[in-house]
Scaffold this motif. Structure first.
Motif, PDB file in Angstrom:
ATOM      1  N   GLN A   4      38.919 -11.177   6.458  1.00 32.15           N
ATOM      2  CA  GLN A   4      40.147  -9.837   6.958  1.00 32.15           C
ATOM      3  C   GLN A   4      40.522  -9.942   7.018  1.00 32.15           C
ATOM      4  O   GLN A   4      41.182  -8.375   7.660  1.00 32.15           O
ATOM      5  CB  GLN A   4      39.924 -10.877   8.439  1.00 32.15           C
ATOM      6  N   LEU A   5      41.591  -9.963   5.792  1.00 33.90           N
ATOM      7  CA  LEU A   5      42.908  -9.317   5.279  1.00 33.90           C
ATOM      8  C   LEU A   5      42.123  -7.631   4.889  1.00 33.90           C
ATOM      9  O   LEU A   5      43.046  -7.165   5.061  1.00 33.90           O
ATOM     10  CB  LEU A   5      43.473 -10.562   4.391  1.00 33.90           C
ATOM     11  N   ARG A  51      39.466  -6.239   4.843  1.00 35.23           N
ATOM     12  CA  ARG A  51      38.881  -5.822   5.981  1.00 35.23           C
ATOM     13  C   ARG A  51      40.090  -4.545   6.736  1.00 35.23           C
ATOM     14  O   ARG A  51      39.635  -3.360   6.968  1.00 35.23           O
ATOM     15  CB  ARG A  51      37.973  -6.436   6.906  1.00 35.23           C
ATOM     16  N   TYR A  52      40.881  -5.472   6.932  1.00 35.31           N
ATOM     17  CA  TYR A  52      42.086  -4.572   7.677  1.00 35.31           C
ATOM     18  C   TYR A  52      42.953  -3.595   7.291  1.00 35.31           C
ATOM     19  O   TYR A  52      43.104  -2.969   7.138  1.00 35.31           O
ATOM     20  CB  TYR A  52      42.898  -5.839   8.764  1.00 35.31           C
ATOM     21  N   ASN A  53      42.849  -3.763   6.197  1.00 34.17           N
ATOM     22  CA  ASN A  53      43.642  -3.155   5.243  1.00 34.17           C
ATOM     23  C   ASN A  53      43.114  -2.007   4.965  1.00 34.17           C
ATOM     24  O   ASN A  53      43.712  -1.172   4.733  1.00 34.17           O
ATOM     25  CB  ASN A  53      44.261  -4.898   3.794  1.00 34.17           C
ATOM     26  N   ALA A  97      40.946  -0.774   6.857  1.00 35.08           N
ATOM     27  CA  ALA A  97      41.112   0.048   8.226  1.00 35.08           C
ATOM     28  C   ALA A  97      41.690   0.672   8.370  1.00 35.08           C
ATOM     29  O   ALA A  97      42.044   1.740   8.875  1.00 35.08           O
ATOM     30  CB  ALA A  97      40.581  -1.415   9.334  1.00 35.08           C
ATOM     31  N   VAL A  98      43.310  -0.022   8.016  1.00 35.44           N
ATOM     32  CA  VAL A  98      44.683   1.115   7.716  1.00 35.44           C
ATOM     33  C   VAL A  98      44.564   1.896   6.930  1.00 35.44           C
ATOM     34  O   VAL A  98      44.785   3.136   7.721  1.00 35.44           O
ATOM     35  CB  VAL A  98      45.863  -0.183   7.899  1.00 35.44           C
ATOM     36  N   GLN A 103      49.693   4.630  11.693  1.00 35.96           N
ATOM     37  CA  GLN A 103      49.358   3.760  10.914  1.00 35.96           C
ATOM     38  C   GLN A 103      50.402   3.841  10.085  1.00 35.96           C
ATOM     39  O   GLN A 103      50.174   4.802   9.434  1.00 35.96           O
ATOM     40  CB  GLN A 103      47.924   3.926  10.626  1.00 35.96           C
ATOM     41  N   HIS A 138      51.626  -4.454  11.438  1.00 37.08           N
ATOM     42  CA  HIS A 138      50.446  -5.260   9.893  1.00 37.08           C
ATOM     43  C   HIS A 138      51.076  -5.752   9.399  1.00 37.08           C
ATOM     44  O   HIS A 138      50.338  -6.768   8.683  1.00 37.08           O
ATOM     45  CB  HIS A 138      50.788  -3.304   9.376  1.00 37.08           C
ATOM     46  N   PHE A 165      50.820  -9.493  10.607  1.00 38.69           N
ATOM     47  CA  PHE A 165      49.648  -9.881  10.661  1.00 38.69           C
ATOM     48  C   PHE A 165      49.308  -9.967   9.296  1.00 38.69           C
ATOM     49  O   PHE A 165      48.735 -11.186   9.221  1.00 38.69           O
ATOM     50  CB  PHE A 165      48.911  -8.718  11.454  1.00 38.69           C
TER      51      PHE A 165
END
Length: 478
Positions: free
Chosen positions: A240-241, A243-245, A247-248, A304, A309, A312
């Motif tokens: 998750q971490l 993928r989130y980074n 995506a940002v 962004q 961020h 999270f």
């Protein structure tokens, strides 16, 4: 008399007209429409069946992938290895013969350096966290630069496997054979790694007796014989971490691709010049630009990274740290949000888990290695002793955040006899006998050169009257 007592109790008990039945309930044991999907994956499998060979293989592959591609996961396993093993454990014998103690300690440390034991122990700690278990065979290596030719050969968990069959017999679990009391008897080791190009479908293997094999893992359930990665609970969080980074970053890059946009507040078919939709115009640096009538120029607001961020990332890393019994500051390497007290508290919680883990390594690995080494050493250099001598281990110490306070506390503990010099030196990873010998040499040399010794009162010089009286006494004696 007994009948009289029964009649008394019967008479005092009021008759129950409407008996009420009390039923106790556990909310977590109820299955409702709201929680049925949450508990859908709960099972009733045994420890070994829950961690069957295919499950462990999948977890190992995913754990290795995350460690290889996620800097936080890589740093976590390296931190555990460096903090737990450090530069390597040192042995200290506890017999009454100091000369014998020095000889054994010196020879064992020379052998450990010859086979690079600290490096292998750190690799075993990484494998235990990343793969769930670590194996090492105690073998004979004629190239070892020491009279004792014993060596430690590391084996990946994939190479310890059972026969190709649907079910193992009652006394074996995926390559490990046990006796009727649950003690390991032998290990079946594949000649090649299943992922090696030399590996064939024949599954060539050999058996190693249990007394020559080291097998370490964290048993989270009774009856578990093979380990799963310590990062198992955190693997989805690592994904998750990342993928989130990503995506940002992707959103920020997409927004940055637009230097400017043209927009109009005019309604459709309003008074504004016609502009081709989605038309791109290359802009030059430091130029002045006019826009069509009725249109405005603005930059795209990337939004962004989002305001939460950083929060999270911190929450995810804090949750990841718990599976390794660590803290956010230790895993992230960032103590900027801590003060002195919270930084110390973070380190104390983590260091406690390291001390517990070191005790596990002493009992499961180091004592077996030393016992086998001492047996070989007694054959090469007979000492008259074949039973493993009483001993202890000490490790690298933890650096205190306030050395002055720690030194004062150490001095007070020694003064009121609530500790010993051996215990205090062991906390710093040093042998107290070596400290005393070196200190005695230094003090002797300081006195020889007339250098004041700290903590020692300087000798007072005699006065003239004392010298005269001493001289008169000497003359009388003559």
């Amino acid at each position: 008399m007994l009948k009289k007592l029964k009649s008394m109790f019967r008479s005092r008990t009021p008759p129950a007209e409407n008996p009420v039945r009390v039923i106790g309930r556990f909310d977590a044991a109820q299955t409702t429409r709201d929680n049925i999907r949450h508990w859908a994956m709960a099972d009733y499998l045994s420890a070994d069946q829950e961690a069957n060979p295919e499950i462990r293989k999948t977890l190992r592959m995913r754990s290795r992938y995350e460690v290889a591609n996620n800097s936080y996961a890589k740093g976590l396993v390296q931190m555990l290895a460096n903090d737990t093993i450090g530069t390597g454990p040192r042995i200290q014998l506890l017999t009454e013969n100091e000369h014998y103690n020095d000889e054994i300690e010196r020879e064992f440390m020379a052998w450990a350096e010859a086979i690079r034991l600290p490096q292998k122990l750190r690799m075993m700690r990484v494998a235990r966290c990343q793969d769930g278990e670590s194996f090492a065979a105690m073998v004979t290596n004629p190239k070892v630069n020491h009279p004792v030719k014993m060596d430690i050969q590391l084996l990946e968990a994939d190479r310890i496997a059972g026969e190709l069959q649907w079910k193992n017999d009652d006394n074996s679990v995926d390559g490990i054979t046990y006796d009727d009391w649950g003690n390991p008897v032998s290990y079946r080791v594949l000649k090649y790694h299943p992922g090696d190009e030399k590996f064939s479908t024949v599954w060539e293997a050999f058996h190693i007796p249990a007394e020559y094999m080291l097998h370490i893992f964290r048993a989270d359930r009774p009856g578990l014989h093979r380990g799963i990665p310590e990062l198992t609970a955190a693997l989805p969080l690592f994904a998750q971490l990342r993928r989130y980074n990503l995506a940002v970053l992707s959103a920020a890059e997409a927004a940055a691709d637009f230097a400017a946009i043209l927009y109009t507040d005019a309604p459709p078919d309003g008074e504004a010049e016609r502009v081709p939709p989605m038309d791109a115009l290359e802009l030059e640096r430091n130029m002045m630009l006019t826009v069509p009538a009725g249109w405005k120029m603005a930059q795209l607001d990337a939004k962004q990274p989002t305001a939460n961020h950083a929060e999270f990332v911190k929450i995810i890393l804090s949750e990841i740290a718990r599976c390794a019994v660590s803290t956010y500051g230790s895993v992230s390497g960032d103590f900027s949000g801590h003060n002195y007290a919270s930084g110390r508290l973070d380190n104390q919680l983590y260091h406690k888990s390291v001390l517990v883990d070191r005790a596990f390594w002493e009992s499961e690995v180091l004592n077996q290695i030393f016992a086998m080494w001492f047996r070989e050493y007694s054959l090469v250099n007979p000492t008259g002793e074949f039973r493993t001598p009483r001993h202890t281990w000490f490790w690298d110490g933890f650096v205190h955040v306030d050395p002055t306070k720690e030194a004062n506390a150490q001095q007070i503990r020694l003064a009121n006899h609530t500790t010993t010099l051996a215990a205090e030196c062991a906390k710093d990873g040093r042998d107290y006998m070596s400290v005393l010998r070196q200190r005695a040499k230094e003090i002797k040399l300081m006195r020889e050169y007339g250098i004041p010794v700290p903590g020692e009162q300087p000798a007072s010089q005699p006065t003239e009257s004392e010298e005269d009286s001493q001289q008169q006494e000497n003359e009388k004696d003559e």
